[in-house]
Design an enzyme around this catalytic site. Sequence first.
Site, PDB file in Angstrom:
ATOM      1  N   THR A 214      63.570  37.247  70.421  1.00  0.00           N
ATOM      2  CA  THR A 214      64.290  36.187  71.151  1.00  0.00           C
ATOM      3  C   THR A 214      65.781  36.217  70.859  1.00  0.00           C
ATOM      4  OG1 THR A 214      62.343  34.790  71.154  1.00  0.00           O
ATOM      5  CG2 THR A 214      64.424  33.667  71.433  1.00  0.00           C
TER       6      THR A 214
ATOM      7  N   THR B  45      60.710  36.729  65.815  1.00  0.00           N
ATOM      8  CA  THR B  45      60.249  35.900  64.697  1.00  0.00           C
ATOM      9  C   THR B  45      58.743  36.035  64.426  1.00  0.00           C
ATOM     10  OG1 THR B  45      59.958  34.004  66.163  1.00  0.00           O
ATOM     11  CG2 THR B  45      62.062  34.169  65.000  1.00  0.00           C
ATOM     12  N   ASP B  46      57.965  36.403  65.439  1.00  0.00           N
ATOM     13  CA  ASP B  46      56.506  36.358  65.277  1.00  0.00           C
ATOM     14  C   ASP B  46      56.004  37.194  64.096  1.00  0.00           C
ATOM     15  OD1 ASP B  46      56.605  34.836  67.536  1.00  0.00           O
ATOM     16  OD2 ASP B  46      55.209  36.039  68.713  1.00  0.00           O
TER      17      ASP B  46
ATOM     18  N   LYS C 107      55.894  32.576  59.065  1.00  0.00           N
ATOM     19  CA  LYS C 107      56.243  31.741  60.217  1.00  0.00           C
ATOM     20  C   LYS C 107      55.131  30.707  60.317  1.00  0.00           C
ATOM     21  CE  LYS C 107      57.260  31.699  65.139  1.00  0.00           C
ATOM     22  NZ  LYS C 107      57.531  32.427  66.380  1.00  0.00           N
TER      23      LYS C 107
HETATM   24  N1  GLU Z   1      57.242  36.858  70.442  1.00  0.00           N
HETATM   25  C1  GLU Z   1      58.566  37.359  70.410  1.00  0.00           C
HETATM   26  C2  GLU Z   1      58.904  38.084  69.120  1.00  0.00           C
HETATM   27  O1  GLU Z   1      58.411  37.787  68.070  1.00  0.00           O
HETATM   28  C3  GLU Z   1      59.589  36.310  70.649  1.00  0.00           C
HETATM   29  C4  GLU Z   1      59.579  35.235  69.595  1.00  0.00           C
HETATM   30  C5  GLU Z   1      60.856  35.190  68.805  1.00  0.00           C
HETATM   31  O2  GLU Z   1      61.593  36.151  68.631  1.00  0.00           O
HETATM   32  O3  GLU Z   1      61.116  34.081  68.322  1.00  0.00           O
HETATM   33  O4  GLU Z   1      59.698  38.980  69.176  1.00  0.00           O
END
Ligand code: GLU
Length: 445
Positions: free
Chosen positions: A102, A178-179, A256
């Site tokens: 993201t 973040t995932d 997370k």
């Molecule tokens: N699911 C995606 C990832 O982990 C977007 C979530 C994010 O970056 O917060 O890359």
Amino acid sequence: MYSAQIEAQLKKLGIKIGDIISVQKGGQAFEGMLMPRPDAGDTGSLVIKLSTGYNAGVRMEGSKIKKIKDGGASFEKKQAQKNSYFAGEKGSHITLLSTGGTIASRIDYKTGAVDPQIDAKSLVGAYPSLKEFEPIKCNSIFSILSEDMSPLHWEKIAQAIKNEFDGGAQGVVIAHGTDTMGYTAAALSYSLENLPAPVVLTGAQRSPDRASSDAPQNIFCSMAAARANFAQVCICMHASTSDTLNHLHIGTRVRKAHTSGRWAFKSIGTRPLGEVNPKGGEVKLNSSAIARDMKRKINLKNKFSSNVHLAWIYPGINSKTVEKWAEYDGVVLAGTGLGHAPIDAANPNSKASILPALRSLVDSGIPVAMAPQCGEGRVIHGTYSTGTYLANAGIIGNGADWLAETCYVKMCWALGQEKDAKKIKEIMLRPMHGDITSFSLIGEE
Ligand code: GLU
């Protein structure tokens, strides 16, 4: 990045992006330069630039590939030059490496969804507050969502970080989805032995093109952390809903813990390594921080097995399921309570018990480790006979206070370093980079 399967096959054939290859499929032959996969492209099709200048996509199933000519090294060099950005002296710089997520996404107006399309250079260019951290070098390693990361990606990120420190970086920031950022943080902790300076992973829960984005503060605080006096892998993210503080979480103890909140990241079973004030960038570290020392040279240990299974133990899991795990090189169980599984302690050889199936995995030489699925606390295989049976069957982990996902990453890493089952066990139980804490912060027995 292509799919993990294609990446593995290309690696086996010694083929890199930029090489001239031939692909034979269904009586047709294509020849041309292997291109990087377009962001929105099909991960299962190779993209080849033909001599006409057109790109052709060829599905991999049933294709025969051959390398005709080397070109990968010069292609990578050209890409690196294209991505680099310095303002000031090389050798005093911080490097920002982007991998997608993201934090590197914007809305794709064709689909209405967010897509990872922003490279590291554009990220830095978008935030004037980062000027104070110049010189900054930028590079985009790949542009993917972190759910698509595999152990092969961890290997590449670790190599890229080593290259940056060898090239004089004083700290490295990684923009990441973040995932699965916690998994990558653990993988980098194990891969980068003898780290001279900080490696800071960061991300965002809202993409940078939204007014509510947490990206600017997270990048700012990560840059400040990358200059600070420590030398560990950590995650730097918002500490709360407000914009008053960022936490630094040690790479092997972070999860997370919320799907969408900007405060989603938590240190589990330990305190954060430190904090960063987004107003001014002051970094406060706790006493366990390891001081930076730019004379240290990284000992790169970035080989991982891609054939480890992480299994959640649940009521009703049966032997048939466990028997299928025989195809893996290692298994990690996230067990109930103190590290339990349904083994029918009153009659452990009964049909309802998964003990015989677990025992035969171990006896066939597959290391099986146990971590608790509870958020906090250690595995204790002595309080109940269930645990005693599991320990006696050779399940690794009695006494360990570790995160199931870190335990999984460590198993992938241990199998990348060693093949001998005894040595794997020894590596798994050796506390490294704070992964196994000697006490539980909350809920200590
Ligand atoms: N699911 C995606 C990832 O982990 C977007 C979530 C994010 O970056 O917060 O890359």
